[in-house]
Design a protein around this motif. Structure first.
Motif, PDB file in Angstrom:
ATOM      1  N   LYS A   1     -44.619 -70.349  34.127  1.00 44.35           N
ATOM      2  CA  LYS A   1     -43.806 -70.931  33.075  1.00 44.35           C
ATOM      3  C   LYS A   1     -42.391 -70.372  33.121  1.00 44.35           C
ATOM      4  N   ALA A   2     -41.442 -71.200  32.715  1.00 42.09           N
ATOM      5  CA  ALA A   2     -40.057 -70.745  32.587  1.00 42.09           C
ATOM      6  C   ALA A   2     -39.466 -71.291  31.298  1.00 42.09           C
ATOM      7  N   VAL A   3     -38.717 -70.450  30.615  1.00 40.29           N
ATOM      8  CA  VAL A   3     -37.905 -70.888  29.485  1.00 40.29           C
ATOM      9  C   VAL A   3     -36.506 -71.177  30.013  1.00 40.29           C
ATOM     10  N   VAL A   4     -35.999 -72.375  29.750  1.00 41.98           N
ATOM     11  CA  VAL A   4     -34.679 -72.784  30.227  1.00 41.98           C
ATOM     12  C   VAL A   4     -33.779 -73.022  29.022  1.00 41.98           C
ATOM     13  N   LEU A   5     -32.666 -72.301  28.952  1.00 38.76           N
ATOM     14  CA  LEU A   5     -31.671 -72.563  27.913  1.00 38.76           C
ATOM     15  C   LEU A   5     -30.966 -73.867  28.244  1.00 38.76           C
TER      16      LEU A   5
ATOM     17  N   ALA B   1     -38.036 -75.846  27.346  1.00 38.80           N
ATOM     18  CA  ALA B   1     -36.598 -75.873  27.087  1.00 38.80           C
ATOM     19  C   ALA B   1     -36.296 -75.328  25.693  1.00 38.80           C
ATOM     20  N   LEU B   2     -35.192 -74.592  25.602  1.00 36.65           N
ATOM     21  CA  LEU B   2     -34.760 -74.021  24.327  1.00 36.65           C
ATOM     22  C   LEU B   2     -33.307 -74.412  24.088  1.00 36.65           C
TER      23      LEU B   2
ATOM     24  N   SER C   1     -31.617 -63.710  23.453  1.00 36.83           N
ATOM     25  CA  SER C   1     -32.592 -62.991  22.635  1.00 36.83           C
ATOM     26  C   SER C   1     -33.668 -63.940  22.120  1.00 36.83           C
ATOM     27  N   PHE C   2     -33.256 -65.116  21.679  1.00 33.17           N
ATOM     28  CA  PHE C   2     -34.235 -66.126  21.273  1.00 33.17           C
ATOM     29  C   PHE C   2     -35.103 -66.539  22.469  1.00 33.17           C
TER      30      PHE C   2
ATOM     31  N   GLU D   1     -41.751 -64.336  25.699  1.00 30.06           N
ATOM     32  CA  GLU D   1     -42.804 -63.356  25.445  1.00 30.06           C
ATOM     33  C   GLU D   1     -44.026 -64.016  24.810  1.00 30.06           C
ATOM     34  N   VAL D   2     -43.805 -64.902  23.867  1.00 29.84           N
ATOM     35  CA  VAL D   2     -44.904 -65.554  23.160  1.00 29.84           C
ATOM     36  C   VAL D   2     -45.576 -66.626  24.015  1.00 29.84           C
ATOM     37  N   SER D   3     -44.773 -67.362  24.793  1.00 28.89           N
ATOM     38  CA  SER D   3     -45.320 -68.482  25.571  1.00 28.89           C
ATOM     39  C   SER D   3     -45.978 -68.049  26.873  1.00 28.89           C
ATOM     40  N   GLY D   4     -45.776 -66.799  27.270  1.00 35.21           N
ATOM     41  CA  GLY D   4     -46.340 -66.325  28.529  1.00 35.21           C
ATOM     42  C   GLY D   4     -45.438 -66.525  29.727  1.00 35.21           C
ATOM     43  N   ALA D   5     -44.194 -66.907  29.481  1.00 37.15           N
ATOM     44  CA  ALA D   5     -43.227 -67.062  30.569  1.00 37.15           C
ATOM     45  C   ALA D   5     -42.599 -65.710  30.900  1.00 37.15           C
ATOM     46  N   ASN D   6     -42.457 -65.434  32.176  1.00 35.97           N
ATOM     47  CA  ASN D   6     -41.761 -64.225  32.615  1.00 35.97           C
ATOM     48  C   ASN D   6     -40.351 -64.523  33.102  1.00 35.97           C
ATOM     49  N   ASP D   7     -39.985 -65.792  33.146  1.00 36.40           N
ATOM     50  CA  ASP D   7     -38.717 -66.210  33.746  1.00 36.40           C
ATOM     51  C   ASP D   7     -37.890 -67.002  32.743  1.00 36.40           C
ATOM     52  N   ILE D   8     -36.615 -66.635  32.650  1.00 32.64           N
ATOM     53  CA  ILE D   8     -35.654 -67.318  31.785  1.00 32.64           C
ATOM     54  C   ILE D   8     -34.502 -67.803  32.650  1.00 32.64           C
ATOM     55  N   PHE D   9     -34.188 -69.080  32.536  1.00 36.47           N
ATOM     56  CA  PHE D   9     -33.090 -69.682  33.294  1.00 36.47           C
ATOM     57  C   PHE D   9     -31.962 -70.058  32.345  1.00 36.47           C
TER      58      PHE D   9
END
Length: 230
Positions: A4-8, A31-32, A107-108, A114-122
């Motif tokens: 998983k990845a969180v993407v700003l 996506a955030l 930070s968001f 952390e909550v979603s289990g993603a270790n990667d932020i783009f």
């Protein structure tokens, strides 16, 4: 299992390209986006359109109000600069800099990861074409990543390694656009202009950098601009 990845995702050219890069790399996309009291809603709408286009598993839009602090032409009653040269843009940190914005957004994103289990932020920050923003520098990203791995239960207790990815960091705008076109990014959905009118102004710093990038890439920008005044 797919990582998983969180993407700003701001809805702009750069963040939309980064979303496509994360997708190409095989990440499950989360996506955030932020409605942070900015001058207009066009970029919020653009982010939603891009997220729908890519069928992201989840897009969260967080509502915060950075107008409480102001200090920027994007969050206070301060005029946006128009018609500046690249040299003028590079002289000082521009008034469109929003105090601590990337730190707040990251930070968001870190909490979401952390909550979603993603270790990667783009994220789509760029240290070359952008106008001297202090939170768009490599050393800033390195420092934030170190902090992320000191400040979270995911890292300290669960042994996860949080990684911050900024694949556009050292790319010029034309190269970013070429890469996006290769990946099929729907640039007609994106919004870069600091103003929120029906057509992009074509003269704010963000528009000027975008227009120059498309011209250097030899490509047609699908976004419509106000007619040039003569």
């Amino acid at each position: 299992m797919q990582q998983k990845a969180v993407v700003l995702l701001s809805g702009g050219l750069d963040s939309s390209t980064v979303l496509a890069i994360a997708r190409q790399q095989g990440f499950e996309l989360h996506a955030l986006s932020f409605d942070y009291g900015q001058r207009h809603q066009r970029e919020v709408e653009a982010a939603a359109a891009i997220a729908r286009h890519y069928g992201v598993l989840e897009q969260k839009t967080v509502h915060i109000d950075l107008r409480a602090f102001g200090g920027s032409a994007l969050t206070a009653d301060i005029a946006v600069p128009h018609g500046r040269s690249v040299e003028e843009m590079a002289q000082d940190i521009p008034i469109t800099y929003v105090p601590a914005r990337n730190t707040i957004f990251l930070s968001f994103a870190l909490a979401y990861a952390e909550v979603s289990g993603a270790n990667d932020i783009f994220l789509g920050i760029n240290a070359i074409d952008y106008s001297g923003y202090p939170d768009c520098r490599p050393e800033y990203l390195e420092a934030f990543e170190r902090m992320a791995n000191l400040a979270t239960k995911a890292s300290i207790q669960d042994g996860r390694r949080m990684r911050i990815h900024a694949p556009l960091l050292r790319m010029g705008k034309a190269d970013i656009i070429r890469r996006g076109v290769e990946l099929g990014v729907p640039y007609h959905y994106t919004w870069s202009c600091y103003e929120g009118e029906e057509l992009a102004c074509g003269t704010c710093d963000s528009c000027l950098l975008r227009v120059a990038g498309f011209a250097e890439a030899g490509l047609q920008d699908p976004v419509q601009y106000l007619p040039v005044k003569v």
